[in-house]
Design a protein around this motif. Sequence first.
Motif, PDB file in Angstrom:
ATOM      1  N   LEU A   1      45.637  -3.142 -42.634  1.00 29.46           N
ATOM      2  CA  LEU A   1      44.365  -3.092 -41.904  1.00 29.46           C
ATOM      3  C   LEU A   1      43.667  -1.746 -42.107  1.00 29.46           C
ATOM      4  O   LEU A   1      42.445  -1.688 -42.273  1.00 29.46           O
ATOM      5  N   SER A   2      44.443  -0.669 -42.104  1.00 30.17           N
ATOM      6  CA  SER A   2      43.851   0.654 -42.327  1.00 30.17           C
ATOM      7  C   SER A   2      43.318   0.787 -43.745  1.00 30.17           C
ATOM      8  O   SER A   2      42.246   1.372 -43.962  1.00 30.17           O
ATOM      9  N   ILE A   3      44.033   0.261 -44.692  1.00 32.29           N
ATOM     10  CA  ILE A   3      43.568   0.317 -46.089  1.00 32.29           C
ATOM     11  C   ILE A   3      42.314  -0.541 -46.258  1.00 32.29           C
ATOM     12  O   ILE A   3      41.385  -0.156 -46.976  1.00 32.29           O
ATOM     13  N   LEU A   4      42.274  -1.691 -45.582  1.00 33.22           N
ATOM     14  CA  LEU A   4      41.054  -2.502 -45.623  1.00 33.22           C
ATOM     15  C   LEU A   4      39.874  -1.741 -45.019  1.00 33.22           C
ATOM     16  O   LEU A   4      38.747  -1.878 -45.488  1.00 33.22           O
ATOM     17  N   ALA A   5      40.130  -0.926 -44.003  1.00 37.44           N
ATOM     18  CA  ALA A   5      39.068  -0.086 -43.439  1.00 37.44           C
ATOM     19  C   ALA A   5      38.570   0.910 -44.489  1.00 37.44           C
ATOM     20  O   ALA A   5      37.360   1.158 -44.595  1.00 37.44           O
ATOM     21  N   LEU A   6      39.499   1.466 -45.288  1.00 33.13           N
ATOM     22  CA  LEU A   6      39.101   2.382 -46.361  1.00 33.13           C
ATOM     23  C   LEU A   6      38.266   1.655 -47.419  1.00 33.13           C
ATOM     24  O   LEU A   6      37.268   2.190 -47.915  1.00 33.13           O
ATOM     25  N   VAL A   7      38.689   0.443 -47.763  1.00 33.32           N
ATOM     26  CA  VAL A   7      37.935  -0.355 -48.743  1.00 33.32           C
ATOM     27  C   VAL A   7      36.543  -0.642 -48.196  1.00 33.32           C
ATOM     28  O   VAL A   7      35.542  -0.543 -48.915  1.00 33.32           O
ATOM     29  N   ASP A   8      36.467  -0.985 -46.923  1.00 35.50           N
ATOM     30  CA  ASP A   8      35.198  -1.262 -46.268  1.00 35.50           C
ATOM     31  C   ASP A   8      34.268  -0.047 -46.358  1.00 35.50           C
ATOM     32  O   ASP A   8      33.102  -0.172 -46.736  1.00 35.50           O
ATOM     33  N   MET A   9      34.788   1.119 -46.037  1.00 37.25           N
ATOM     34  CA  MET A   9      33.974   2.335 -46.112  1.00 37.25           C
ATOM     35  C   MET A   9      33.551   2.640 -47.545  1.00 37.25           C
ATOM     36  O   MET A   9      32.428   3.101 -47.786  1.00 37.25           O
ATOM     37  N   THR A  10      34.426   2.383 -48.500  1.00 32.47           N
ATOM     38  CA  THR A  10      34.091   2.613 -49.907  1.00 32.47           C
ATOM     39  C   THR A  10      32.967   1.682 -50.361  1.00 32.47           C
ATOM     40  O   THR A  10      32.045   2.101 -51.065  1.00 32.47           O
ATOM     41  N   LEU A  11      33.044   0.412 -49.955  1.00 36.04           N
ATOM     42  CA  LEU A  11      31.972  -0.524 -50.301  1.00 36.04           C
ATOM     43  C   LEU A  11      30.648  -0.109 -49.675  1.00 36.04           C
ATOM     44  O   LEU A  11      29.588  -0.206 -50.304  1.00 36.04           O
ATOM     45  N   ILE A  12      30.699   0.378 -48.451  1.00 37.83           N
ATOM     46  CA  ILE A  12      29.473   0.853 -47.801  1.00 37.83           C
ATOM     47  C   ILE A  12      28.934   2.075 -48.545  1.00 37.83           C
ATOM     48  O   ILE A  12      27.721   2.204 -48.749  1.00 37.83           O
ATOM     49  N   ALA A  13      29.819   2.960 -48.992  1.00 32.62           N
ATOM     50  CA  ALA A  13      29.383   4.130 -49.769  1.00 32.62           C
ATOM     51  C   ALA A  13      28.744   3.694 -51.089  1.00 32.62           C
ATOM     52  O   ALA A  13      27.710   4.244 -51.501  1.00 32.62           O
TER      53      ALA A  13
ATOM     54  N   SER B   1      31.274  -7.974 -45.330  1.00 33.10           N
ATOM     55  CA  SER B   1      31.519  -8.986 -44.300  1.00 33.10           C
ATOM     56  C   SER B   1      32.840  -9.709 -44.548  1.00 33.10           C
ATOM     57  O   SER B   1      33.574 -10.008 -43.602  1.00 33.10           O
ATOM     58  N   SER B   2      33.150  -9.977 -45.818  1.00 29.33           N
ATOM     59  CA  SER B   2      34.416 -10.635 -46.163  1.00 29.33           C
ATOM     60  C   SER B   2      35.608  -9.788 -45.732  1.00 29.33           C
ATOM     61  O   SER B   2      36.581 -10.304 -45.172  1.00 29.33           O
ATOM     62  N   ILE B   3      35.516  -8.501 -45.989  1.00 29.92           N
ATOM     63  CA  ILE B   3      36.614  -7.609 -45.617  1.00 29.92           C
ATOM     64  C   ILE B   3      36.738  -7.525 -44.098  1.00 29.92           C
ATOM     65  O   ILE B   3      37.847  -7.568 -43.555  1.00 29.92           O
ATOM     66  N   ASP B   4      35.615  -7.439 -43.412  1.00 34.91           N
ATOM     67  CA  ASP B   4      35.670  -7.411 -41.945  1.00 34.91           C
ATOM     68  C   ASP B   4      36.271  -8.699 -41.391  1.00 34.91           C
ATOM     69  O   ASP B   4      37.050  -8.673 -40.438  1.00 34.91           O
TER      70      ASP B   4
ATOM     71  N   GLY C   1      30.278 -17.416 -38.677  1.00 32.04           N
ATOM     72  CA  GLY C   1      28.878 -17.843 -38.780  1.00 32.04           C
ATOM     73  C   GLY C   1      27.993 -16.789 -39.410  1.00 32.04           C
ATOM     74  O   GLY C   1      27.147 -17.096 -40.256  1.00 32.04           O
ATOM     75  N   ILE C   2      28.182 -15.552 -39.002  1.00 31.56           N
ATOM     76  CA  ILE C   2      27.393 -14.456 -39.579  1.00 31.56           C
ATOM     77  C   ILE C   2      27.724 -14.296 -41.060  1.00 31.56           C
ATOM     78  O   ILE C   2      26.823 -14.112 -41.892  1.00 31.56           O
ATOM     79  N   HIS C   3      29.006 -14.396 -41.407  1.00 37.85           N
ATOM     80  CA  HIS C   3      29.411 -14.286 -42.813  1.00 37.85           C
ATOM     81  C   HIS C   3      28.773 -15.401 -43.648  1.00 37.85           C
ATOM     82  O   HIS C   3      28.239 -15.150 -44.732  1.00 37.85           O
ATOM     83  N   VAL C   4      28.820 -16.633 -43.145  1.00 34.87           N
ATOM     84  CA  VAL C   4      28.216 -17.757 -43.864  1.00 34.87           C
ATOM     85  C   VAL C   4      26.705 -17.545 -43.993  1.00 34.87           C
ATOM     86  O   VAL C   4      26.117 -17.846 -45.038  1.00 34.87           O
ATOM     87  N   THR C   5      26.084 -16.996 -42.964  1.00 32.54           N
ATOM     88  CA  THR C   5      24.647 -16.702 -43.021  1.00 32.54           C
ATOM     89  C   THR C   5      24.352 -15.704 -44.144  1.00 32.54           C
ATOM     90  O   THR C   5      23.376 -15.874 -44.889  1.00 32.54           O
ATOM     91  N   PHE C   6      25.192 -14.678 -44.271  1.00 30.60           N
ATOM     92  CA  PHE C   6      25.015 -13.720 -45.372  1.00 30.60           C
ATOM     93  C   PHE C   6      25.145 -14.412 -46.728  1.00 30.60           C
ATOM     94  O   PHE C   6      24.361 -14.155 -47.646  1.00 30.60           O
ATOM     95  N   ILE C   7      26.126 -15.281 -46.854  1.00 34.12           N
ATOM     96  CA  ILE C   7      26.327 -15.991 -48.126  1.00 34.12           C
ATOM     97  C   ILE C   7      25.123 -16.867 -48.445  1.00 34.12           C
ATOM     98  O   ILE C   7      24.595 -16.833 -49.568  1.00 34.12           O
ATOM     99  N   VAL C   8      24.673 -17.658 -47.465  1.00 32.18           N
ATOM    100  CA  VAL C   8      23.516 -18.530 -47.681  1.00 32.18           C
ATOM    101  C   VAL C   8      22.283 -17.692 -48.008  1.00 32.18           C
ATOM    102  O   VAL C   8      21.508 -18.032 -48.915  1.00 32.18           O
ATOM    103  N   SER C   9      22.094 -16.578 -47.307  1.00 32.28           N
ATOM    104  CA  SER C   9      20.957 -15.697 -47.598  1.00 32.28           C
ATOM    105  C   SER C   9      21.019 -15.188 -49.029  1.00 32.28           C
ATOM    106  O   SER C   9      19.995 -15.150 -49.721  1.00 32.28           O
ATOM    107  N   GLY C  10      22.212 -14.794 -49.475  1.00 30.82           N
ATOM    108  CA  GLY C  10      22.367 -14.314 -50.847  1.00 30.82           C
ATOM    109  C   GLY C  10      22.015 -15.378 -51.867  1.00 30.82           C
ATOM    110  O   GLY C  10      21.317 -15.112 -52.854  1.00 30.82           O
ATOM    111  N   VAL C  11      22.482 -16.589 -51.624  1.00 31.18           N
ATOM    112  CA  VAL C  11      22.170 -17.693 -52.541  1.00 31.18           C
ATOM    113  C   VAL C  11      20.670 -17.968 -52.549  1.00 31.18           C
ATOM    114  O   VAL C  11      20.068 -18.163 -53.610  1.00 31.18           O
ATOM    115  N   LEU C  12      20.051 -17.949 -51.370  1.00 29.70           N
ATOM    116  CA  LEU C  12      18.606 -18.186 -51.297  1.00 29.70           C
ATOM    117  C   LEU C  12      17.806 -17.065 -51.961  1.00 29.70           C
ATOM    118  O   LEU C  12      16.816 -17.325 -52.648  1.00 29.70           O
ATOM    119  N   PHE C  13      18.244 -15.802 -51.786  1.00 28.57           N
ATOM    120  CA  PHE C  13      17.585 -14.690 -52.492  1.00 28.57           C
ATOM    121  C   PHE C  13      17.666 -14.893 -54.001  1.00 28.57           C
ATOM    122  O   PHE C  13      16.678 -14.726 -54.716  1.00 28.57           O
TER     123      PHE C  13
END
Length: 183
Positions: free
Chosen positions: A67-79, A129-132, A158-170
């Motif tokens: 879980l801590s390493i996933l937090a690091l991955v999350d921060m890296t993706l945000i960076a 969102s996937s990592i979270d 639901g929020i994750h699926v919304t992001f995916i659908v938004s990406g596909v629509l974009f």
Amino acid sequence: MALIDLIFRVEKMERILETLMFRSRWLLAPMYLGLVGGLVVLLIKFGQEFLHIIMHIFDASEREVVLSILALVDMTLIANLLIMVIFSGYENFVSKIDVANHEDRPEWMGKVDYSGLKLKLIGSIVAISSIDLLRAFMHQADPSAAPLSNEQMAWMVGIHVTFIVSGVLFALMDKLAANTHKH
């Protein structure tokens, strides 16, 4: 003569107005510097989390380490997301970054237009969102952790699926727009 003088004044005012609007793009530069500051803040939090992992490596369970390493991955993706926004946004809206001959210049730099930036942003948001979501599911499986309610988990999915659908629509809108420009 008065009509010609009036036309000349209107054209001069138009040039001044257009120059002012064009130069106003530099008002974005401090915002991009603020995002660089955000990178610094993220680096500090990354270091804090990394030190926490190191200091508790022998006390922590495997799940806690993951879980801590996933937090690091999350921060890296945000960076990474911040870097894309800083470079692409600055180049698209303010000025070109003159590092063309630098050996470390990212290949994508200077090639990501606003449309590409939107797709990269939504792709990064989906990855974050996937990592979270993965962290939340792993948290649920931990018997010592306070469980999230089904409603909270449903909202996250639901929020994750919304992001995916938004990406596909974009992506679909950009494809349609690109095909429209060809005609």
